[in-house]
Design an enzyme around this catalytic site. Structure first.
Site, PDB file in Angstrom:
ATOM      1  CB  ILE A 152      -1.115  -0.058   1.210  1.00 53.71           C
ATOM      2  CG1 ILE A 152      -2.006  -1.227   1.144  1.00 53.71           C
ATOM      3  CG2 ILE A 152      -1.535   1.151   1.330  1.00 53.71           C
ATOM      4  CD1 ILE A 152      -2.742  -1.476   2.412  1.00 53.71           C
ATOM      5  CG  ASP A 256     -10.625   4.746   6.373  1.00 52.01           C
ATOM      6  OD1 ASP A 256     -11.622   4.997   6.199  1.00 52.01           O
ATOM      7  OD2 ASP A 256     -10.143   3.672   5.998  1.00 52.01           O
ATOM      8  CD  GLU A 261     -12.023   0.800  13.387  1.00 51.55           C
ATOM      9  OE1 GLU A 261     -12.428  -0.413  12.846  1.00 51.55           O
ATOM     10  OE2 GLU A 261     -11.106   1.396  12.776  1.00 51.55           O
ATOM     11  CG  HIS A 280     -11.789   0.104   9.229  1.00 56.67           C
ATOM     12  ND1 HIS A 280     -11.231  -0.460  10.170  1.00 56.67           N
ATOM     13  CD2 HIS A 280     -10.864  -0.158   7.989  1.00 56.67           C
ATOM     14  CE1 HIS A 280     -10.324  -1.183   9.706  1.00 56.67           C
ATOM     15  NE2 HIS A 280      -9.971  -0.758   8.552  1.00 56.67           N
ATOM     16  CG  LEU A 281     -15.566   4.180   4.542  1.00 51.46           C
ATOM     17  CD1 LEU A 281     -16.115   5.532   3.782  1.00 51.46           C
ATOM     18  CD2 LEU A 281     -16.598   2.979   4.335  1.00 51.46           C
ATOM     19  N   GLY A 282     -11.192   2.038   3.972  1.00 51.91           N
ATOM     20  CA  GLY A 282     -10.009   1.705   3.349  1.00 51.91           C
ATOM     21  C   GLY A 282     -10.334   0.887   2.120  1.00 51.91           C
TER      22      GLY A 282
END
Length: 528
Positions: A152, A256, A261, A280-282
């Protein structure tokens, strides 16, 4: 008879079609309650899941025919790996399928901060037209500091260069040459804090990276700089971050991921206009979900058609006969690698794996791969297993040498790893006593007889009286019980060395107190 596969979470239609074309009998039953799933799981040879289905020890106990669990995605937190391994169930995941998506999320959040997109959107929807209020910043010409350049991070570097950004990077486990090929200049961590206009985090959550962004490191960042975290919750001290944003020391931050969570509704960051966040949309894009579904389906078909195992996270790719023989040595290899990983010098680029004695009579590749599997997770956010560890090490510019010696001077066999970098080296050697007793027998020049298990403190000190007593008192006063302590000394250097097994982790405050003891050189926590 065709193998039966149950798909219990949402999987793209294309993935299901690949399973069916591969000759598997596929049932799609999404949204089952745990008791409903347990009632039918005994019928199936394979189970395909995402994150919703919890593959617990209880569920596995009812899965008498189950051979493989496939997870469409990277994380396998919803699968009880020890229970699966114990029952001989292979667990596969799909690493790399969401790397582009997470990298793009990083840039989406960065640009949202620079151009105040969320706040400007809300303002316009409220009937306002506040152009001066939302004057932004350009990405071009800014210095981006990337901490962690695995799959990444490398994509983030590439995208940043396209935006005209200068990229500096810190990664303890990649060579300057490999970083340069990606388009980044490798620098010490201190320079990341002091020289970056924006810092982007791409590291795993370990004892070494927990709260790597804290009050002290935030204070070192340039006034008016920005922070982005689309990696793991917990690598940022969120209370300290809120203070830095509130004071104006940081111009903005984007998360993110959160330590807890979902975060509490009264989280201190939520009251700040210069904070951007997402749930947490990664990895949450249509493309990424399709990619991982297809990848998983292809892996499961290959497994049932010809027995090939790809991206398994809980078993080495070896025959059953060899696995039975190497079992404890594979366990030791992973632990030796993990110990070395947590003691590694900065910028380690050379790895020497040495195997001696009887263990060299069989195929040694599984042992080498297992050492790398134990080593790499402490330096990369990328998922690591025995299948992808060698390729991942090569990608990161590691020079790996395997040395085999038929004779072992002190033990029937030993497994060792030496890491070398510009800032020094570390060598860890272990053996198996009897059939199953794992031991670390040497670290650097210090001969020991330590059990590589649980929570461990590695302590170096000047060889003077009363150190052990002071260390014991500090741990005892903190309620940290010592299980075992293994001592060694070097007359040549005048130093002593200890590996201390403790029943619970030592807090940051306890570690600081230990490091402050006179004549103590270093204290490093290890978790296995």
């Amino acid at each position: 008879m065709a193998a039966k596969v149950l798909v219990s979470d949402d999987l793209s239609r294309e993935g299901i079609e690949i399973l069916e074309r591969g000759g598997l009998s596929v049932d799609v039953k999404v949204g089952l309650k745990p008791e409903e799933l347990r009632a039918i799981i005994g019928e199936y040879d394979g189970l395909a899941v995402r994150s919703a289905t919890k593959v617990t020890a209880d569920l596995l106990a009812a899965a008498g025919k189950l051979k493989v669990v496939g997870r469409a995605g990277v994380g396998v937190d919803n699968v009880d790996l020890p229970a699966a391994t114990k029952r001989g169930v292979i667990v596969m995941n799909t690493p790399g399928g969401s790397s582009v998506t997470v990298a793009e999320q990083t840039f989406a959040m960065m640009l949202s901060m620079f151009r105040h997109v969320p706040a400007a959107t809300a303002s316009v929807k409220q009937g306002k037209w506040e152009k001066k209020k939302f004057q932004g910043r350009e990405a071009a010409g800014k210095t981006l500091g990337v901490i962690g350049i695995g799959n990444i991070g490398a994509i983030v570097v590439e995208r940043a260069r396209a935006f005209g950004m200068k990229v500096i990077a810190h990664d303890p486990f990649i060579s300057p040459e490999a970083a340069a090929k990606l388009g980044a200049t490798l620098v010490p961590l201190e320079e990341i804090w002091s020289s970056s206009d924006v810092i982007s985090l791409h590291v795993p959550l370990t004892e070494q990276t927990r709260h790597i962004v804290n009050a002290q490191t935030l204070a070192k960042m340039k006034p008016g700089s920005y922070l982005v975290n689309a990696a793991r919750g917990g690598v940022v001290d969120e209370v300290a971050l809120a203070d830095a944003l509130k004071s104006g020391h940081l111009a903005g931050a984007a998360l993110d991921v959160f330590e807890k969570e979902p975060p509490a509704a009264d989280h201190p960051l939520f009251a700040l206009d210069n904070f951007v966040c997402a749930p947490h949309l990664g990895a949450s894009t249509q493309e990424a979900q399709e990619i991982v579904a297809v990848q998983l389906a292809e892996q499961m078909v290959a497994f049932f058609q010809d027995g090939s195992i790809k991206n398994a996270v809980n078993v080495p790719a070896v025959s059953k006969e060899l696995l039975e023989h190497l079992g404890p040595w594979l366990d030791l290899a992973g632990r030796v690698g993990a110990v070395a990983g947590q003691l590694a010098p900065e910028n380690a680029s050379k790895v020497t794996i040495e195997l001696t004695g009887e263990v060299t009579e069989h195929g040694t590749k599984p042992l080498t791969n297992e050492i790398l599997r134990g080593l790499l997770p402490f330096f990369t956010q990328d998922p690591v297993n025995v299948v992808n560890a060698p390729a991942l090490a090569k990608e990161r510019g590691l020079a790996i040498t395997e040395v085999k010696k038929a004779e072992s001077p002190d033990y029937a066999s030993t497994i060792g790893i030496k890491l070398e970098g510009a800032s020094g080296s570390i060598e860890v050697v272990g053996s198996v006593l009897g059939k199953h007793d794992l031991r670390i027998t040497r670290i650097d020049r210090f001969e020991i007889d330590a059990v590589p298990d649980g929570y461990i403190l590695v302590l170096r000190n000047e060889d003077v009286p009363k150190i052990v007593g002071k260390v014991g008192s500090i741990l005892g006063d903190a309620g940290v019980n010592i299980g075992r302590i293994h001592l060694s000394r070097s007359a040549r250097s005048g130093q002593a060395f200890s590996m201390i097994n403790i029943d619970s982790p030592a807090s940051a405050a306890v570690l600081a107190e230990l490091r402050a003891v006179p004549h103590v050189i270093s204290v490093t926590p290890i978790q296995l």
